[in-house]
Design an enzyme around this catalytic site. Structure first.
Site, PDB file in Angstrom:
ATOM      1  N   CYS A  23       0.790  -1.156  -0.028  1.00 16.36           N
ATOM      2  CA  CYS A  23       0.272  -0.005   0.084  1.00 16.36           C
ATOM      3  C   CYS A  23       0.932   1.198   0.080  1.00 16.36           C
ATOM      4  CB  CYS A  23      -0.885   0.052   1.365  1.00 16.36           C
ATOM      5  SG  CYS A  23      -2.014   1.489   1.378  1.00 16.36           S
ATOM      6  N   CYS A  58       0.828   4.485   6.888  1.00 15.90           N
ATOM      7  CA  CYS A  58      -0.044   4.286   8.224  1.00 15.90           C
ATOM      8  C   CYS A  58       0.937   3.643   9.330  1.00 15.90           C
ATOM      9  CB  CYS A  58      -1.064   3.565   8.153  1.00 15.90           C
ATOM     10  SG  CYS A  58      -2.210   4.345   7.006  1.00 15.90           S
ATOM     11  N   CYS A  64       0.629  -0.202  10.303  1.00 19.11           N
ATOM     12  CA  CYS A  64       0.115  -0.987   9.356  1.00 19.11           C
ATOM     13  C   CYS A  64       1.083  -2.140   8.782  1.00 19.11           C
ATOM     14  CB  CYS A  64      -0.746  -0.344   8.292  1.00 19.11           C
ATOM     15  SG  CYS A  64      -1.444  -1.691   7.130  1.00 19.11           S
ATOM     16  N   CYS A  67     -16.440  -9.084   5.129  1.00 17.49           N
ATOM     17  CA  CYS A  67     -16.028  -7.598   5.285  1.00 17.49           C
ATOM     18  C   CYS A  67     -14.554  -7.767   4.182  1.00 17.49           C
ATOM     19  CB  CYS A  67     -15.556  -6.991   6.369  1.00 17.49           C
ATOM     20  SG  CYS A  67     -14.649  -5.515   6.235  1.00 17.49           S
ATOM     21  N   CYS A 104     -19.409  -5.791   3.529  1.00 11.29           N
ATOM     22  CA  CYS A 104     -18.718  -4.707   3.831  1.00 11.29           C
ATOM     23  C   CYS A 104     -17.599  -4.688   3.317  1.00 11.29           C
ATOM     24  CB  CYS A 104     -18.585  -4.765   5.390  1.00 11.29           C
ATOM     25  SG  CYS A 104     -17.239  -3.764   5.779  1.00 11.29           S
ATOM     26  N   CYS A 163     -19.048   2.403   8.710  1.00 11.94           N
ATOM     27  CA  CYS A 163     -18.225   1.786   9.805  1.00 11.94           C
ATOM     28  C   CYS A 163     -17.046   2.645  10.088  1.00 11.94           C
ATOM     29  CB  CYS A 163     -18.025   0.292   9.213  1.00 11.94           C
ATOM     30  SG  CYS A 163     -17.073  -0.489  10.554  1.00 11.94           S
ATOM     31  N   ARG A 171     -17.534  -2.424  17.977  1.00  9.57           N
ATOM     32  CA  ARG A 171     -17.092  -3.524  17.553  1.00  9.57           C
ATOM     33  C   ARG A 171     -15.825  -3.689  18.365  1.00  9.57           C
ATOM     34  NH1 ARG A 171     -17.857  -3.532  12.506  1.00  9.57           N
ATOM     35  NH2 ARG A 171     -19.773  -4.623  12.663  1.00  9.57           N
TER      36      ARG A 171
HETATM   37  N1  SAM Z   1      -6.488   0.537   3.282  1.00  6.58           N
HETATM   38  C1  SAM Z   1      -7.754   0.734   3.739  1.00  6.58           C
HETATM   39  C2  SAM Z   1      -7.795   1.615   4.828  1.00  6.58           C
HETATM   40  O1  SAM Z   1      -6.822   1.999   5.442  1.00  6.58           O
HETATM   41  O2  SAM Z   1      -9.101   2.342   4.985  1.00  6.58           O
HETATM   42  C3  SAM Z   1      -8.472  -0.543   4.405  1.00  6.58           C
HETATM   43  C4  SAM Z   1      -7.696  -1.551   5.075  1.00  6.58           C
HETATM   44  S1  SAM Z   1      -6.955  -0.957   6.711  1.00  6.58           S
HETATM   45  C5  SAM Z   1      -5.963  -2.230   7.174  1.00  6.58           C
HETATM   46  C6  SAM Z   1      -8.343  -1.124   7.957  1.00  6.58           C
HETATM   47  C7  SAM Z   1      -8.045  -0.622   9.283  1.00  6.58           C
HETATM   48  O3  SAM Z   1      -7.348  -1.681   9.887  1.00  6.58           O
HETATM   49  C8  SAM Z   1      -7.230   0.775   9.495  1.00  6.58           C
HETATM   50  O4  SAM Z   1      -7.907   1.867   9.275  1.00  6.58           O
HETATM   51  C9  SAM Z   1      -6.808   0.449  10.814  1.00  6.58           C
HETATM   52  O5  SAM Z   1      -7.784   1.127  11.794  1.00  6.58           O
HETATM   53  C10 SAM Z   1      -6.803  -0.966  11.072  1.00  6.58           C
HETATM   54  N2  SAM Z   1      -5.472  -1.698  11.518  1.00  6.58           N
HETATM   55  C11 SAM Z   1      -4.643  -1.844  10.640  1.00  6.58           C
HETATM   56  N3  SAM Z   1      -3.329  -2.328  11.074  1.00  6.58           N
HETATM   57  C12 SAM Z   1      -3.748  -2.190  12.394  1.00  6.58           C
HETATM   58  C13 SAM Z   1      -2.986  -2.921  13.495  1.00  6.58           C
HETATM   59  N4  SAM Z   1      -1.824  -3.102  13.571  1.00  6.58           N
HETATM   60  N5  SAM Z   1      -3.552  -2.854  14.703  1.00  6.58           N
HETATM   61  C14 SAM Z   1      -4.832  -2.401  14.870  1.00  6.58           C
HETATM   62  N6  SAM Z   1      -5.611  -1.952  14.024  1.00  6.58           N
HETATM   63  C15 SAM Z   1      -5.090  -2.083  12.604  1.00  6.58           C
HETATM   64  C1  DTB Z   2     -11.125  -2.328  11.452  1.00  2.73           C
HETATM   65  O1  DTB Z   2     -11.224  -1.225  12.116  1.00  2.73           O
HETATM   66  N1  DTB Z   2     -10.488  -3.303  11.867  1.00  2.73           N
HETATM   67  C2  DTB Z   2     -10.445  -4.544  10.940  1.00  2.73           C
HETATM   68  C3  DTB Z   2     -11.334  -3.827   9.864  1.00  2.73           C
HETATM   69  N2  DTB Z   2     -11.835  -2.556  10.366  1.00  2.73           N
HETATM   70  C4  DTB Z   2     -10.852  -3.632   8.517  1.00  2.73           C
HETATM   71  C5  DTB Z   2      -8.946  -4.751  10.331  1.00  2.73           C
HETATM   72  C6  DTB Z   2      -7.835  -4.788  11.461  1.00  2.73           C
HETATM   73  C7  DTB Z   2      -6.690  -5.289  10.696  1.00  2.73           C
HETATM   74  C8  DTB Z   2      -5.474  -5.472  11.856  1.00  2.73           C
HETATM   75  C9  DTB Z   2      -4.175  -5.744  11.393  1.00  2.73           C
HETATM   76  C10 DTB Z   2      -4.173  -6.828  10.239  1.00  2.73           C
HETATM   77  O2  DTB Z   2      -4.685  -8.111  10.339  1.00  2.73           O
HETATM   78  O3  DTB Z   2      -3.532  -6.969   9.205  1.00  2.73           O
HETATM   79 FE1  SF4 Z   3      -2.670   1.202   3.378  1.00  2.00          FE
HETATM   80 FE2  SF4 Z   3      -2.515  -0.155   5.866  1.00  2.00          FE
HETATM   81 FE3  SF4 Z   3      -3.024   2.512   5.666  1.00  2.00          FE
HETATM   82 FE4  SF4 Z   3      -5.017   0.970   4.913  1.00  2.00          FE
HETATM   83  S1  SF4 Z   3      -4.330   1.160   6.896  1.00  2.00           S
HETATM   84  S2  SF4 Z   3      -4.176   2.826   3.777  1.00  2.00           S
HETATM   85  S3  SF4 Z   3      -3.892  -0.610   3.894  1.00  2.00           S
HETATM   86  S4  SF4 Z   3      -1.180   1.470   5.115  1.00  2.00           S
END
Ligand code: SAM
Ligand code: DTB
Ligand code: SF4
Length: 340
Positions: A54, A58, A61, A98, A131, A191, A263
């Site tokens: 990506c 973030c 992530c 989702c 979702c 959401c 959630r």
């Molecule tokens: N790329 C899209 C976005 O950022 O909206 C969708 C996927 S992203 C992985 C969805 C959400 O997962 C993020 O907004 C974040 O709140 C959560 N998330 C990602 N990595 C995480 C982590 N290591 N621990 C907790 N929540 C995480």
């Molecule tokens: C949200 O708030 N938590 C979920 C869902 N929306 C998409 C994602 C959590 C991702 C946690 C890190 C991972 O598994 O990559």
């Molecule tokens: Fe990309 Fe992860 Fe950020 Fe979603 S949370 S925009 S997948 S870097």
């Protein structure tokens, strides 16, 4: 108390957040019961349909191309694979499926987006609520997803506006608000939530709750994630947060957004059964099931089935509609102005 309000001041939210935990949990549970059955937990299953690489940075992530993590990246999955995973999720009791993609925003038109729309239509046919969480959307993409049958769009604000720049610098808070606006206008439910444990202060958690409260109508779902620390990300060595801060965040969300389903999202593998139970008592009424979130582990069906059984809780029947939100009457989902 208990009717949705959109004008909580930050100070009022802070005062709720700081209540003695006994009073806070009691209030949250009392409000929750006005709108939801106290013994029902809604179950959603996640699938990463496009993993890693990506463009956003973030800090939490594992899927960001800016961090060296050991996520196995893959392109968009074939529609058949997505549908097979959705069928399995339904058979395991999930009422919502989702699909997540590691995109800054989905590619404009073209075969990839068409494939996503096709997957949405097919999963919808299985009788599941669909979702998606695909990054930022323009108005047209939001419309197309809604027409294909997306019920809810996940797009988190993650933290307070002040702390946001410390976590992500490839986009700004307003970008997220704009997408949320497009999602609402297209008629999908919202959401939207955040993450606790990223080194933010209590004031930042209150700031996030304040922003969520001003979304009008409130998001139908509010995911509260506990940071999952991933090696290779800037937050890998973040110190553990006191779990009662998670409970307080859940409880306050339930009180200030009484019709929203809160959630308990990422991070449950690091939480004890007792801490999860406390979150349910504080009004959380939904979890992600299955042994994987998007890329990280989740407790898994057996562990969750046993936990719910021990707590005397049961899954929401697949196909039962989410309670309709109460509209603030102020329009289309743009953040309403807080009362001075
Ligand atoms: N790329 C899209 C976005 O950022 O909206 C969708 C996927 S992203 C992985 C969805 C959400 O997962 C993020 O907004 C974040 O709140 C959560 N998330 C990602 N990595 C995480 C982590 N290591 N621990 C907790 N929540 C995480
Ligand atoms: C949200 O708030 N938590 C979920 C869902 N929306 C998409 C994602 C959590 C991702 C946690 C890190 C991972 O598994 O990559
Ligand atoms: Fe990309 Fe992860 Fe950020 Fe979603 S949370 S925009 S997948 S870097």
């Amino acid at each position: 108390m208990g009717e949705p309000r959109y004008d909580f001041s930050r100070e009022e939210i802070q005062a709720i957040y700081d209540l003695p935990i006994t009073t806070l949990v009691y209030l949250a549970q009392s409000v929750h019961r006005r709108y939801y059955a106290p013994d029902e937990i809604q179950m959603s299953t996640l699938l990463s349909i496009k993993t890693g690489g990506c463009k956003e940075n973030c800090a939490y992530c594992p899927q960001s191309a800016h961090h060296a993590t050991n996520v196995a990246a893959h392109g968009l999955l074939p529609v058949d694979d997505i549908v097979a995973a959705a069928r399995e999720a339904r058979d395991n009791g999930s009422s919502r499926f989702c699909m997540g993609a590691a995109w800054r925003n989905p590619p404009k038109k073209g075969p990839q987006f068409e494939k996503v729309l096709e997957a949405v239509r097919e999963v919808r046919k299985l009788g599941l609520e669909v979702c998606t969480t695909l990054g930022m959307l323009d108005e047209e993409q939001a419309q197309q997803l809604a027409e294909a049958g997306v019920y809810a769009y996940n797009h988190n604000l993650d933290t307070s506006p002040e702390y946001y720049g410390d976590i992500i610098s490839t986009r700004v808070y307003q970008d997220r608000l704009n997408t949320l606006d497009n999602v609402r206008k297209a008629g999908m439910t919202v959401c939207c939530g955040g993450i606790v444990g990223m080194g933010e202060t209590k004031n930042d958690r209150v700031g996030l709750l304040h922003q969520l409260n001003q979304l009008c109508p409130h998001p139908e779902s509010v995911p509260v994630n506990l940071l999952v620390k991933i090696e290779g990300t800037p937050l890998a060595n973040e110190k553990d947060i006191d779990i009662f801060e998670m409970v307080r965040t859940v409880a306050t969300a339930c009180i200030i957004m009484p019709t929203s389903r809160v959630r308990l999202s990422a991070g449950r593998t690091q939480m004890s059964d007792e801490a999860q139970a406390l979150c349910f008592m504080a009004g959380a009424s939904s979890i992600f099931t299955g042994d994987k979130l998007l890329t990280t582990p989740n407790p898994g069906e057996d562990r969750d089935r046993s936990l719910l059984q021990r707590l005397g809780l049961k899954p929401v029947e697949a196909g039962s509609p989410e309670r309709e939100h109460t509209s603030c009457g102020k329009g289309d989902g743009v953040a309403c102005q807080a009362a001075p």
